[in-house]
Design a protein around this motif. Structure first.
Motif, PDB file in Angstrom:
ATOM      1  N   LEU A  17      11.832   5.626  -2.059  1.00 12.06           N
ATOM      2  CA  LEU A  17      12.891   4.619  -1.963  1.00 12.06           C
ATOM      3  C   LEU A  17      12.577   3.555  -0.907  1.00 12.06           C
ATOM      4  O   LEU A  17      12.773   2.365  -1.133  1.00 12.06           O
ATOM      5  CB  LEU A  17      14.226   5.298  -1.630  1.00 12.06           C
ATOM      6  N   THR A  18      12.072   4.012   0.247  1.00  7.43           N
ATOM      7  CA  THR A  18      11.805   3.066   1.328  1.00  7.43           C
ATOM      8  C   THR A  18      10.630   2.155   1.003  1.00  7.43           C
ATOM      9  O   THR A  18      10.587   1.001   1.447  1.00  7.43           O
ATOM     10  CB  THR A  18      11.528   3.822   2.644  1.00  7.43           C
ATOM     11  N   SER A  19       9.676   2.664   0.233  1.00  7.71           N
ATOM     12  CA  SER A  19       8.500   1.853  -0.096  1.00  7.71           C
ATOM     13  C   SER A  19       8.709   0.971  -1.331  1.00  7.71           C
ATOM     14  O   SER A  19       7.844   0.160  -1.654  1.00  7.71           O
ATOM     15  CB  SER A  19       7.283   2.759  -0.323  1.00  7.71           C
ATOM     16  N   LEU A  20       9.846   1.093  -2.008  1.00  3.07           N
ATOM     17  CA  LEU A  20      10.105   0.297  -3.211  1.00  3.07           C
ATOM     18  C   LEU A  20       9.995  -1.213  -2.993  1.00  3.07           C
ATOM     19  O   LEU A  20       9.533  -1.928  -3.899  1.00  3.07           O
ATOM     20  CB  LEU A  20      11.482   0.637  -3.790  1.00  3.07           C
ATOM     21  N   PRO A  21      10.404  -1.757  -1.826  1.00  2.00           N
ATOM     22  CA  PRO A  21      10.202  -3.201  -1.621  1.00  2.00           C
ATOM     23  C   PRO A  21       8.745  -3.622  -1.777  1.00  2.00           C
ATOM     24  O   PRO A  21       8.469  -4.787  -2.075  1.00  2.00           O
ATOM     25  CB  PRO A  21      10.686  -3.414  -0.183  1.00  2.00           C
ATOM     26  N   GLY A  22       7.810  -2.684  -1.611  1.00  2.00           N
ATOM     27  CA  GLY A  22       6.403  -3.005  -1.803  1.00  2.00           C
ATOM     28  C   GLY A  22       6.099  -3.463  -3.214  1.00  2.00           C
ATOM     29  O   GLY A  22       5.172  -4.248  -3.437  1.00  2.00           O
ATOM     30  N   GLY A  81       0.814  -1.209   0.000  1.00  2.00           N
ATOM     31  CA  GLY A  81       0.000   0.000   0.000  1.00  2.00           C
ATOM     32  C   GLY A  81       0.849   1.261   0.000  1.00  2.00           C
ATOM     33  O   GLY A  81       0.537   2.231  -0.697  1.00  2.00           O
ATOM     34  N   ALA A  82       1.936   1.253   0.783  1.00  2.00           N
ATOM     35  CA  ALA A  82       2.820   2.420   0.826  1.00  2.00           C
ATOM     36  C   ALA A  82       3.438   2.677  -0.547  1.00  2.00           C
ATOM     37  O   ALA A  82       3.570   3.833  -0.976  1.00  2.00           O
ATOM     38  CB  ALA A  82       3.917   2.198   1.867  1.00  2.00           C
ATOM     39  N   TYR A  83       3.801   1.598  -1.248  1.00  2.00           N
ATOM     40  CA  TYR A  83       4.379   1.749  -2.583  1.00  2.00           C
ATOM     41  C   TYR A  83       3.369   2.367  -3.552  1.00  2.00           C
ATOM     42  O   TYR A  83       3.680   3.330  -4.271  1.00  2.00           O
ATOM     43  CB  TYR A  83       4.850   0.393  -3.110  1.00  2.00           C
ATOM     44  N   SER A 112      -4.792   5.628  -2.826  1.00  2.00           N
ATOM     45  CA  SER A 112      -4.783   4.494  -3.757  1.00  2.00           C
ATOM     46  C   SER A 112      -4.271   3.233  -3.077  1.00  2.00           C
ATOM     47  O   SER A 112      -4.832   2.146  -3.234  1.00  2.00           O
ATOM     48  CB  SER A 112      -3.920   4.828  -4.974  1.00  2.00           C
ATOM     49  N   GLY A 113      -3.178   3.365  -2.318  1.00  2.00           N
ATOM     50  CA  GLY A 113      -2.622   2.222  -1.623  1.00  2.00           C
ATOM     51  C   GLY A 113      -3.549   1.683  -0.551  1.00  2.00           C
ATOM     52  O   GLY A 113      -3.577   0.471  -0.291  1.00  2.00           O
TER      53      GLY A 113
END
Length: 314
Positions: A285-290, A76-78, A88-89
């Protein structure tokens, strides 16, 4: 399209009035360890907020594995960063938990409750800090009125959720009426559940303090020493405005408000813009793993029967 136009327009105006050499110099001199600490702080924010979401589900007599919710929170964060709209997330999080809740409206109620409790903590933090800020908060134009209106609107929403004034939703024919009614019941279940409400309130303040910590760390990454009013009044208020669906993932709106408010606290245009852009890049950048966690998610969104709560009626 309007969000994209708004974002591009505001960023163009801000960058047009920016000293590019000064801006690039600030990014070139970023202190890497402060930046890494800020990313870790934002990741901690995403992780801790999962506990609040699960408590809200339990208040609605529903449940889901904590690791499943953690994965969805990151997804969701991504999508909050790459899709139009401010929520949206959140809609995606609700979509993938509809099987645990038994219905999409209850899933939306849980996600909305999660967001709603966080916004309440931001309003209280800003209001208390404004009241204690003394002469410094007087530098911020119309901030008292802004916080007052936000607080009034928040209390009004709580009253409407708990009062019989919204009973007319039951009379709306068709699926829309049923869905609105279920969302309201889900929110009421949280607000009337004392233990769950207390837990989510405490967690919400902890989560927002982590958000302030992220802001503070990024300011130090740029070599800035932000005013306490910027930390506890300006950033919470800007975070609340970012929930408005008027810009693309908050870009442009965040930068404009940051330059506007921090300018009154004697932070230069280039300094405030650099800090705001760095905040946005950190979230992306931090949410990219999403994005990676989303791959293959559709094959697992139907949780096994033992993971779906069959208790309670919505």
């Amino acid at each position: 399209m309007l969000q994209i136009v708004f974002t591009i327009g505001v960023l163009f105006w801000l960058l047009h009035n920016t000293n590019w050499q000064s801006l690039s110099q600030r990014f070139a001199e970023i202190r890497p360890w402060w930046f890494v600490a800020a990313m870790a702080s934002y990741a901690l924010n995403l992780s801790v907020s999962v506990i609040r979401w699960r408590i809200i589900l339990l208040a609605m007599e529903r449940t889901a594995p904590i690791l499943w919710l953690l994965r969805l929170n990151w997804v969701g964060a991504y999508f909050n960063q790459v899709l139009p709209g401010a929520v949206s997330g959140d809609v995606i999080r609700a979509w993938y938990t509809r099987h645990q809740t038994g219905s999409m409206p209850l899933a939306l109620a849980a996600v909305f409750g999660d967001r709603f409790m966080g916004m309440g903590a931001l309003i209280v933090i800003a209001a208390v800090a404004f009241a204690l800020g003394g002469a410094r908060v007087g530098l911020l134009p119309q901030m008292g009125w802004t916080i007052g209106i936000l607080l009034f609107a928040y209390v009004l929403i709580i009253i409407l959720i708990l009062s019989p004034l919204l009973n007319f939703l039951e009379k709306i024919s068709g699926k829309l009426g049923d869905k609105l009614h279920d969302i309201r019941l889900g929110m009421s279940a949280l607000l009337c559940h004392r233990l769950a409400l207390s837990g989510t309130i405490v967690l919400s303040f902890a989560i927002q303090c982590i958000s302030v910590l992220t802001f503070w760390l990024l300011a130090h990454a740029l070599g800035e020493a932000p005013d306490a009013v910027a930390l506890w009044v300006v950033w919470p208020v800007i975070s609340l405005f970012l929930a408005l669906p008027i810009s693309f993932a908050g870009w442009g709106l965040r930068e404009g408000l940051m330059v506007f408010y921090l300018g009154y606290l004697h932070m230069g245009h280039d300094q405030a813009l650099a800090l705001s852009l760095l905040l946005g890049f950190t979230m992306v950048l931090t949410s990219l793993p999403g994005a990676l966690l989303w791959i293959g998610l559709h094959r697992h969104h139907e949780a096994p029967p033992d993971l779906q709560s069959q208790t309670g009626a919505h």
